[in-house]
Design a protein around this motif. Sequence first.
Motif, PDB file in Angstrom:
ATOM      1  N   PRO A  94      -8.180 -47.736 -36.204  1.00  0.00           N
ATOM      2  CA  PRO A  94      -7.704 -48.932 -36.164  1.00  0.00           C
ATOM      3  C   PRO A  94      -7.047 -49.206 -34.785  1.00  0.00           C
ATOM      4  O   PRO A  94      -7.028 -50.397 -34.417  1.00  0.00           O
ATOM      5  CB  PRO A  94      -6.909 -49.407 -37.288  1.00  0.00           C
ATOM      6  CG  PRO A  94      -6.389 -48.057 -38.016  1.00  0.00           C
ATOM      7  CD  PRO A  94      -7.112 -46.989 -37.577  1.00  0.00           C
ATOM      8  N   CYS A 121      -0.538 -42.501 -39.726  1.00  0.00           N
ATOM      9  CA  CYS A 121      -0.473 -43.784 -40.804  1.00  0.00           C
ATOM     10  C   CYS A 121      -1.666 -44.044 -41.180  1.00  0.00           C
ATOM     11  O   CYS A 121      -1.904 -44.323 -42.295  1.00  0.00           O
ATOM     12  CB  CYS A 121       0.242 -44.567 -39.907  1.00  0.00           C
ATOM     13  SG  CYS A 121       2.094 -44.380 -39.815  1.00  0.00           S
ATOM     14  N   HIS A 122      -2.757 -44.359 -40.192  1.00  0.00           N
ATOM     15  CA  HIS A 122      -4.006 -44.964 -40.619  1.00  0.00           C
ATOM     16  C   HIS A 122      -5.221 -44.362 -39.695  1.00  0.00           C
ATOM     17  O   HIS A 122      -6.295 -44.660 -39.619  1.00  0.00           O
ATOM     18  CB  HIS A 122      -4.056 -46.451 -39.890  1.00  0.00           C
ATOM     19  CG  HIS A 122      -3.007 -47.311 -40.502  1.00  0.00           C
ATOM     20  ND1 HIS A 122      -1.980 -47.690 -39.920  1.00  0.00           N
ATOM     21  CD2 HIS A 122      -2.540 -47.446 -41.904  1.00  0.00           C
ATOM     22  CE1 HIS A 122      -0.930 -48.088 -40.454  1.00  0.00           C
ATOM     23  NE2 HIS A 122      -1.495 -48.322 -41.681  1.00  0.00           N
ATOM     24  N   SER A 123      -4.859 -43.006 -39.493  1.00  0.00           N
ATOM     25  CA  SER A 123      -5.852 -41.975 -39.091  1.00  0.00           C
ATOM     26  C   SER A 123      -6.624 -42.347 -37.658  1.00  0.00           C
ATOM     27  O   SER A 123      -7.982 -42.021 -37.777  1.00  0.00           O
ATOM     28  CB  SER A 123      -6.869 -41.673 -40.388  1.00  0.00           C
ATOM     29  OG  SER A 123      -6.490 -41.072 -41.351  1.00  0.00           O
ATOM     30  N   SER A 124      -5.850 -42.897 -36.756  1.00  0.00           N
ATOM     31  CA  SER A 124      -6.279 -42.995 -35.639  1.00  0.00           C
ATOM     32  C   SER A 124      -6.596 -41.723 -34.635  1.00  0.00           C
ATOM     33  O   SER A 124      -5.501 -41.018 -34.702  1.00  0.00           O
ATOM     34  CB  SER A 124      -5.773 -44.178 -34.697  1.00  0.00           C
ATOM     35  OG  SER A 124      -6.060 -45.485 -35.279  1.00  0.00           O
ATOM     36  N   CYS A 129      -2.622 -40.112 -35.026  1.00  0.00           N
ATOM     37  CA  CYS A 129      -1.631 -40.992 -35.820  1.00  0.00           C
ATOM     38  C   CYS A 129      -2.086 -41.123 -37.372  1.00  0.00           C
ATOM     39  O   CYS A 129      -2.982 -41.368 -37.847  1.00  0.00           O
ATOM     40  CB  CYS A 129      -1.684 -42.370 -35.468  1.00  0.00           C
ATOM     41  SG  CYS A 129      -0.417 -43.504 -36.128  1.00  0.00           S
ATOM     42  N   HIS A 135      -1.367 -49.295 -32.560  1.00  0.00           N
ATOM     43  CA  HIS A 135      -1.915 -49.985 -33.782  1.00  0.00           C
ATOM     44  C   HIS A 135      -0.531 -50.617 -34.652  1.00  0.00           C
ATOM     45  O   HIS A 135      -0.577 -51.905 -34.213  1.00  0.00           O
ATOM     46  CB  HIS A 135      -2.735 -49.269 -34.832  1.00  0.00           C
ATOM     47  CG  HIS A 135      -2.995 -49.792 -35.984  1.00  0.00           C
ATOM     48  ND1 HIS A 135      -2.989 -49.171 -37.287  1.00  0.00           N
ATOM     49  CD2 HIS A 135      -3.597 -51.090 -36.139  1.00  0.00           C
ATOM     50  CE1 HIS A 135      -3.465 -50.417 -38.256  1.00  0.00           C
ATOM     51  NE2 HIS A 135      -3.879 -51.408 -37.726  1.00  0.00           N
ATOM     52  N   GLN A 136       0.267 -49.798 -35.126  1.00  0.00           N
ATOM     53  CA  GLN A 136       1.434 -50.651 -35.783  1.00  0.00           C
ATOM     54  C   GLN A 136       2.615 -49.732 -35.370  1.00  0.00           C
ATOM     55  O   GLN A 136       3.611 -49.690 -36.179  1.00  0.00           O
ATOM     56  CB  GLN A 136       1.112 -50.654 -37.178  1.00  0.00           C
ATOM     57  CG  GLN A 136       0.025 -51.616 -37.558  1.00  0.00           C
ATOM     58  CD  GLN A 136       0.015 -51.969 -39.098  1.00  0.00           C
ATOM     59  OE1 GLN A 136       0.421 -51.340 -39.998  1.00  0.00           O
ATOM     60  NE2 GLN A 136      -0.829 -53.005 -39.524  1.00  0.00           N
ATOM     61  N   GLY A 137       2.764 -48.837 -34.496  1.00  0.00           N
ATOM     62  CA  GLY A 137       3.953 -48.185 -33.958  1.00  0.00           C
ATOM     63  C   GLY A 137       4.326 -46.896 -34.566  1.00  0.00           C
ATOM     64  O   GLY A 137       5.398 -46.535 -34.555  1.00  0.00           O
ATOM     65  N   CYS A 138       3.384 -46.288 -35.447  1.00  0.00           N
ATOM     66  CA  CYS A 138       3.914 -45.043 -35.919  1.00  0.00           C
ATOM     67  C   CYS A 138       3.812 -44.145 -34.767  1.00  0.00           C
ATOM     68  O   CYS A 138       3.566 -44.312 -33.582  1.00  0.00           O
ATOM     69  CB  CYS A 138       2.934 -44.689 -37.099  1.00  0.00           C
ATOM     70  SG  CYS A 138       3.070 -45.562 -38.627  1.00  0.00           S
ATOM     71  N   CYS A 187       2.244 -45.341 -31.643  1.00  0.00           N
ATOM     72  CA  CYS A 187       0.842 -45.896 -31.790  1.00  0.00           C
ATOM     73  C   CYS A 187       0.545 -47.444 -31.529  1.00  0.00           C
ATOM     74  O   CYS A 187       1.329 -48.311 -31.818  1.00  0.00           O
ATOM     75  CB  CYS A 187       0.257 -45.565 -33.253  1.00  0.00           C
ATOM     76  SG  CYS A 187      -1.280 -46.088 -33.623  1.00  0.00           S
TER      77      CYS A 187
HETATM   78  S1  FES Z   1      -0.157 -47.128 -36.706  1.00  0.00           S
HETATM   79 FE1  FES Z   1      -1.471 -45.822 -35.901  1.00  0.00          FE
HETATM   80  S2  FES Z   1      -3.209 -45.906 -36.662  1.00  0.00           S
HETATM   81 FE2  FES Z   1      -2.199 -47.413 -37.676  1.00  0.00          FE
END
Ligand code: FES
Length: 153
Positions: free
Chosen positions: A119, A104-107, A102, A73-76, A71
């Motif tokens: 995000p 982790c933060h619902s992207s 994703c 955003h933050q790599g999930c 991802c």
């Molecule tokens: S790591 Fe994927 S939406 Fe935050």
Amino acid sequence: MTDRSRRRWLTSVGAASLAVGLPRCDRDEPVVAVDAGPTDEWTRVRWRLFEGAKIIVARDGRGLFAMSAVCPHQGCIVGPTPGRVCVPPEDGATSETPTLCCACHSSSFDGDGLAISGPAAPRRLAHWRVLVEGGRVRVMVNDPVAVAFRAVE
Ligand code: FES
């Protein structure tokens, strides 16, 4: 500064700027070949997560393609989701629909890997080269290609 020395200086600054602007994957990450299975398997499967290799391999009407599952955003790990609820993907998760998310933060991402909500938007998953050789599908991780790239079976 003479015109000639100024031109040389501008050329060297331009070359340095170009080198700095290259994507990180072009310079630092080695290309790794990942076996994504026999080609005949891909006549049935449309979207599959290979969690260990952090890639998503897919097939559409134009051929086979692959994206990073990391991802932006933050790599999930981003994975195909068969339903409307975004849950953490499991290795080997498959889907018939091009809905990626994703958890982790619902992207959520469209079928070309573009983050369309959450995000991570509006960033995009990197696309990697796919080769079809000897009846097998191989993904060249860290070998970037255009979004429209497809390997034809
Ligand atoms: S790591 Fe994927 S939406 Fe935050």
